[in-house]
Design a protein around this motif. Structure first.
Motif, PDB file in Angstrom:
ATOM      1  N   SER A 178      91.853  96.106  60.116  1.00  0.00           N
ATOM      2  CA  SER A 178      91.581  97.532  60.281  1.00  0.00           C
ATOM      3  C   SER A 178      92.210  98.347  59.150  1.00  0.00           C
ATOM      4  O   SER A 178      91.630  99.334  58.687  1.00  0.00           O
ATOM      5  CB  SER A 178      92.074  98.024  61.640  1.00  0.00           C
ATOM      6  N   ALA A 179      93.379  97.937  58.675  1.00  0.00           N
ATOM      7  CA  ALA A 179      94.009  98.633  57.550  1.00  0.00           C
ATOM      8  C   ALA A 179      93.189  98.443  56.273  1.00  0.00           C
ATOM      9  O   ALA A 179      93.023  99.393  55.494  1.00  0.00           O
ATOM     10  CB  ALA A 179      95.430  98.127  57.341  1.00  0.00           C
ATOM     11  N   LEU A 180      92.677  97.240  56.062  1.00  0.00           N
ATOM     12  CA  LEU A 180      91.812  97.000  54.908  1.00  0.00           C
ATOM     13  C   LEU A 180      90.538  97.835  54.992  1.00  0.00           C
ATOM     14  O   LEU A 180      90.090  98.415  53.998  1.00  0.00           O
ATOM     15  CB  LEU A 180      91.449  95.515  54.805  1.00  0.00           C
ATOM     16  N   PHE A 181      89.973  97.912  56.190  1.00  0.00           N
ATOM     17  CA  PHE A 181      88.760  98.696  56.389  1.00  0.00           C
ATOM     18  C   PHE A 181      89.000 100.166  56.047  1.00  0.00           C
ATOM     19  O   PHE A 181      88.221 100.783  55.308  1.00  0.00           O
ATOM     20  CB  PHE A 181      88.265  98.552  57.826  1.00  0.00           C
ATOM     21  N   VAL A 182      90.083 100.727  56.550  1.00  0.00           N
ATOM     22  CA  VAL A 182      90.399 102.131  56.281  1.00  0.00           C
ATOM     23  C   VAL A 182      90.663 102.341  54.794  1.00  0.00           C
ATOM     24  O   VAL A 182      90.201 103.319  54.192  1.00  0.00           O
ATOM     25  CB  VAL A 182      91.593 102.596  57.139  1.00  0.00           C
ATOM     26  N   LEU A 183      91.387 101.431  54.184  1.00  0.00           N
ATOM     27  CA  LEU A 183      91.689 101.539  52.763  1.00  0.00           C
ATOM     28  C   LEU A 183      90.412 101.517  51.915  1.00  0.00           C
ATOM     29  O   LEU A 183      90.218 102.377  51.044  1.00  0.00           O
ATOM     30  CB  LEU A 183      92.615 100.386  52.348  1.00  0.00           C
ATOM     31  N   TYR A 184      89.524 100.570  52.181  1.00  0.00           N
ATOM     32  CA  TYR A 184      88.274 100.487  51.424  1.00  0.00           C
ATOM     33  C   TYR A 184      87.356 101.673  51.725  1.00  0.00           C
ATOM     34  O   TYR A 184      86.646 102.148  50.845  1.00  0.00           O
ATOM     35  CB  TYR A 184      87.549  99.171  51.703  1.00  0.00           C
ATOM     36  N   LEU A 185      87.384 102.148  52.963  1.00  0.00           N
ATOM     37  CA  LEU A 185      86.560 103.299  53.318  1.00  0.00           C
ATOM     38  C   LEU A 185      87.044 104.555  52.599  1.00  0.00           C
ATOM     39  O   LEU A 185      86.228 105.352  52.115  1.00  0.00           O
ATOM     40  CB  LEU A 185      86.563 103.512  54.830  1.00  0.00           C
ATOM     41  N   LEU A 186      88.356 104.728  52.511  1.00  0.00           N
ATOM     42  CA  LEU A 186      88.896 105.900  51.817  1.00  0.00           C
ATOM     43  C   LEU A 186      88.524 105.923  50.343  1.00  0.00           C
ATOM     44  O   LEU A 186      88.345 106.990  49.753  1.00  0.00           O
ATOM     45  CB  LEU A 186      90.418 105.952  51.970  1.00  0.00           C
ATOM     46  N   TYR A 187      88.417 104.767  49.735  1.00  0.00           N
ATOM     47  CA  TYR A 187      88.029 104.701  48.326  1.00  0.00           C
ATOM     48  C   TYR A 187      86.517 104.783  48.131  1.00  0.00           C
ATOM     49  O   TYR A 187      86.046 105.389  47.176  1.00  0.00           O
ATOM     50  CB  TYR A 187      88.549 103.419  47.666  1.00  0.00           C
ATOM     51  N   SER A 188      85.756 104.162  49.012  1.00  0.00           N
ATOM     52  CA  SER A 188      84.316 104.090  48.785  1.00  0.00           C
ATOM     53  C   SER A 188      83.547 105.309  49.291  1.00  0.00           C
ATOM     54  O   SER A 188      82.521 105.663  48.700  1.00  0.00           O
ATOM     55  CB  SER A 188      83.745 102.821  49.415  1.00  0.00           C
ATOM     56  N   LEU A 189      84.022 105.956  50.337  1.00  0.00           N
ATOM     57  CA  LEU A 189      83.279 107.078  50.905  1.00  0.00           C
ATOM     58  C   LEU A 189      83.073 108.224  49.913  1.00  0.00           C
ATOM     59  O   LEU A 189      81.932 108.698  49.763  1.00  0.00           O
ATOM     60  CB  LEU A 189      83.944 107.565  52.195  1.00  0.00           C
ATOM     61  N   PRO A 190      84.095 108.675  49.204  1.00  0.00           N
ATOM     62  CA  PRO A 190      83.836 109.759  48.232  1.00  0.00           C
ATOM     63  C   PRO A 190      82.884 109.344  47.114  1.00  0.00           C
ATOM     64  O   PRO A 190      82.062 110.148  46.651  1.00  0.00           O
ATOM     65  CB  PRO A 190      85.217 110.087  47.659  1.00  0.00           C
ATOM     66  N   ILE A 191      82.965 108.093  46.700  1.00  0.00           N
ATOM     67  CA  ILE A 191      82.075 107.617  45.637  1.00  0.00           C
ATOM     68  C   ILE A 191      80.634 107.578  46.131  1.00  0.00           C
ATOM     69  O   ILE A 191      79.710 107.991  45.426  1.00  0.00           O
ATOM     70  CB  ILE A 191      82.534 106.245  45.116  1.00  0.00           C
ATOM     71  N   TYR A 192      80.437 107.104  47.354  1.00  0.00           N
ATOM     72  CA  TYR A 192      79.100 107.092  47.928  1.00  0.00           C
ATOM     73  C   TYR A 192      78.573 108.511  48.122  1.00  0.00           C
ATOM     74  O   TYR A 192      77.408 108.790  47.846  1.00  0.00           O
ATOM     75  CB  TYR A 192      79.081 106.368  49.276  1.00  0.00           C
ATOM     76  N   ILE A 193      79.428 109.403  48.608  1.00  0.00           N
ATOM     77  CA  ILE A 193      78.971 110.768  48.876  1.00  0.00           C
ATOM     78  C   ILE A 193      78.647 111.501  47.577  1.00  0.00           C
ATOM     79  O   ILE A 193      77.587 112.117  47.450  1.00  0.00           O
ATOM     80  CB  ILE A 193      80.006 111.528  49.724  1.00  0.00           C
ATOM     81  N   ILE A 194      79.520 111.412  46.613  1.00  0.00           N
ATOM     82  CA  ILE A 194      79.283 112.141  45.362  1.00  0.00           C
ATOM     83  C   ILE A 194      78.279 111.395  44.485  1.00  0.00           C
ATOM     84  O   ILE A 194      77.226 111.925  44.127  1.00  0.00           O
ATOM     85  CB  ILE A 194      80.604 112.377  44.614  1.00  0.00           C
ATOM     86  N   GLY A 195      78.600 110.162  44.134  1.00  0.00           N
ATOM     87  CA  GLY A 195      77.746 109.410  43.214  1.00  0.00           C
ATOM     88  C   GLY A 195      76.430 108.981  43.830  1.00  0.00           C
ATOM     89  O   GLY A 195      75.373 109.110  43.211  1.00  0.00           O
ATOM     90  N   GLY A 196      76.477 108.469  45.049  1.00  0.00           N
ATOM     91  CA  GLY A 196      75.271 107.945  45.681  1.00  0.00           C
ATOM     92  C   GLY A 196      74.243 109.008  45.997  1.00  0.00           C
ATOM     93  O   GLY A 196      73.047 108.832  45.733  1.00  0.00           O
ATOM     94  N   ILE A 197      74.697 110.116  46.561  1.00  0.00           N
ATOM     95  CA  ILE A 197      73.766 111.179  46.924  1.00  0.00           C
ATOM     96  C   ILE A 197      73.136 111.796  45.684  1.00  0.00           C
ATOM     97  O   ILE A 197      71.922 111.979  45.612  1.00  0.00           O
ATOM     98  CB  ILE A 197      74.468 112.245  47.793  1.00  0.00           C
ATOM     99  N   VAL A 198      73.951 112.102  44.693  1.00  0.00           N
ATOM    100  CA  VAL A 198      73.433 112.724  43.467  1.00  0.00           C
ATOM    101  C   VAL A 198      72.491 111.773  42.741  1.00  0.00           C
ATOM    102  O   VAL A 198      71.376 112.160  42.348  1.00  0.00           O
ATOM    103  CB  VAL A 198      74.593 113.173  42.556  1.00  0.00           C
ATOM    104  N   TYR A 199      72.902 110.522  42.576  1.00  0.00           N
ATOM    105  CA  TYR A 199      72.068 109.571  41.842  1.00  0.00           C
ATOM    106  C   TYR A 199      70.756 109.304  42.579  1.00  0.00           C
ATOM    107  O   TYR A 199      69.686 109.284  41.953  1.00  0.00           O
ATOM    108  CB  TYR A 199      72.826 108.259  41.614  1.00  0.00           C
ATOM    109  N   SER A 200      70.814 109.109  43.897  1.00  0.00           N
ATOM    110  CA  SER A 200      69.579 108.834  44.636  1.00  0.00           C
ATOM    111  C   SER A 200      68.630 110.025  44.607  1.00  0.00           C
ATOM    112  O   SER A 200      67.409 109.850  44.605  1.00  0.00           O
ATOM    113  CB  SER A 200      69.890 108.425  46.072  1.00  0.00           C
TER     114      SER A 200
END
Length: 151
Positions: free
Chosen positions: A42-64
């Motif tokens: 669960s700690a790994l999940f939260v850690l990876y989510l904290l790093y990946s969520l902003p990248i997906y929201i900013i980079g993924g939404i804009v690029y798509s």
């Protein structure tokens, strides 16, 4: 409406991506060495989510958004060719976003020598392809839901 759909796709992608990385990187209690601290899943999940969520929201939404705008102008006769083109464009997007993040890291820290750059680029490609396929799945589900009779 499309922005809300992209936002939900970004959140779903970040959740799946973080969960996948957490399962991949988790060290089970039987494999743990004595005296070495490890993260819970669960700690790994939260850690990876904290790093990946902003990248997906900013980079993924804009690029798509830009990919969809560009591909709306092109009419494909073959659906397989369209799928392959989308795959290639999303791979390029994953590489571009990771390259941009590495450039920002370099400008802030002054070096990126401690990073496994090839692995980071592979994760970027996998993350972008995950975003693309989840968007295909969400669009398919919404299309099926739209065709169902209202009860």
């Amino acid at each position: 409406m499309k922005l809300l759909r992209r936002f939900s796709i970004a959140i779903l992608s970040a959740l799946v991506f973080a969960l996948s990385l957490a399962f991949f990187e988790y060290t089970s209690s039987m494999e743990q060495q004595a005296g070495v601290s490890t993260f819970t899943i669960s700690a790994l999940f939260v850690l990876y989510l904290l790093y990946s969520l902003p990248i997906y929201i900013i980079g993924g939404i804009v690029y798509s958004h830009y990919v969809d705008v560009y591909f709306e102008k092109i009419k494909f006769r073959n659906e397989v060719l369209k799928y392959i083109m989308y795959i290639l464009v999303y791979i390029a997007g994953g590489l571009f976003i990771v390259g941009l993040l590495l450039l920002i890291t370099y400008l802030i820290d002054g070096e990126v020598s401690g990073l496994l750059i090839s692995n980071i680029f592979i994760l970027g490609v996998l993350a972008s392809l995950l975003f693309f396929h989840i968007s295909l799945l969400v669009n398919k589900v919404l299309k099926i839901k739209a065709n169902e009779p209202f009860m």
